[in-house]
Design a protein around this motif. Structure first.
Motif: not given
Length: 332
Positions: A124-136, A142-147, A262-267
């Motif tokens: 995710w990039d929250f500095d204004g450069r993103m134009t679409s959601f990352p792919s599921p 990414g979530v697989s490495r969170v915990g 942290p569980l879903s990986g979404y905002p």
């Protein structure tokens, strides 16, 4: 964190006592540290001593940044991240204790606060450069490495080990509160009678201003012309504000915060602003993030179970809810 919504004002009570009472001055400096706007205010017997105290505070913040920064390749935090899935890293006790407290808060919040969510920072990039959601698929990877349960701590040698390769930790949700508390501790040890540390919206105070006035925080409602609906005193206390202000993305007219679940990986969605009060700025910082991610109902339920901690939540419909121990007197 939004500093612009936080206004510290004063109630003029004055000092009682005789003419022999010692006079003080208030000295203030604003600057950028740890990638955020800091405002350091101290009470001192004269301006020279006040500015010396502020320089000591700045030096302490820079020392802490060198310790916890995940962007500084020479920091111990970066070494932990580089060694993920490879080996434990022995770190200074100060950093070890911070990580240990962060894990404890993760347990308390059922993983809604998690310093390992930094593993998603390339998705995710929250500095204004993103134009679409990352792919599921990318989000799931990414979530697989969170915990937080994959953060292995060894109290005997103060080592930290991240089990998964590619796993990372970061202190964006707790670091500024940590710094505010440490600076307050330093200045109080030097007999500074009063002050306020505003670390990008994570605020802690002690004593009073030079005239004896209390610190007050004005609490506003987003999208309501930034007008304050109540004022609350900060007496030997701290506050942290989380919300959709400077860091967010907009898709199809909808704003998404930079607070990731942290569980879903979404905002996270549903809340505009969370304001948490407690003695510790570090705890305020972490719990404000957790409540934002948990949502209003679960967040209020959590805070109502904790002693000495209160919260104000403004949801997406501008409805205001508070924890059970907080009584608000609204202004006209």
């Amino acid at each position: 964190m939004r500093i612009g919504l936080v206004l510290i004002l004063s109630l003029f009570f004055g000092f009682s006592g005789t003419a022999q009472q010692k006079r003080f001055v208030t000295v203030k400096r604003a600057l950028t540290l740890m990638g955020s706007s800091f405002e350091i205010t101290v009470v001192a017997s004269n301006e020279e001593i006040g500015y010396i105290n502020i320089e000591e505070a700045i030096a302490e913040i820079r020392r802490l940044e060198r310790l916890i920064s995940s962007w500084d390749p020479m920091s111990q935090t970066s070494e932990i991240n580089r060694s993920a899935g490879i080996k434990p890293v022995i770190v200074d006790y100060e950093l070890y204790a911070l990580i240990e407290r962060a894990v404890q808060i993760s347990e308390l919040t059922s993983g809604m606060f998690d310093i390992s969510v930094a593993s998603m920072d390339k998705i995710w990039d929250f500095d204004g450069r993103m134009t679409s959601f990352p792919s599921p698929e990318k989000i799931s990877d990414g979530v697989s490495r969170v915990g937080y349960k994959s953060i292995v701590l060894n109290k005997q040698n103060h080592s930290v080990y991240l089990k998964e390769k590619g796993m990372k930790i970061g202190f964006g949700g707790i670091g500024k509160g940590f710094a505010a508390d440490k600076v307050k501790e330093l200045l109080m040890s030097k007999q500074v009678p009063g002050g306020m540390i505003n670390a990008g919206g994570d605020i802690t105070t002690w004593g009073t201003k030079s005239t004896g006035e209390k610190w007050l925080i004005g609490v506003d409602n987003p999208d309501r012309d930034s007008r304050f609906f109540t004022w609350l005193p900060l007496v030997e206390s701290s506050v942290s504000i989380s919300g959709i202000y400077q860091k967010y993305i907009t898709f199809r007219g909808k704003k998404y915060s930079h607070y990731l679940d942290p569980l879903s990986g979404y905002p996270s969605t549903g809340i505009k602003k969370v304001t948490v009060f407690s003695k510790s700025a570090e705890l305020c910082d972490a719990l404000a993030t957790a409540v934002y991610v948990m949502g209003k109902e679960r967040g209020l339920a959590l805070i109502n179970q904790l002693g000495g901690i209160e919260v104000i939540i403004v949801d997406n419909f501008n409805r205001i809810d508070t924890s059970s121990g907080l009584l608000l007197k609204t202004t006209k």
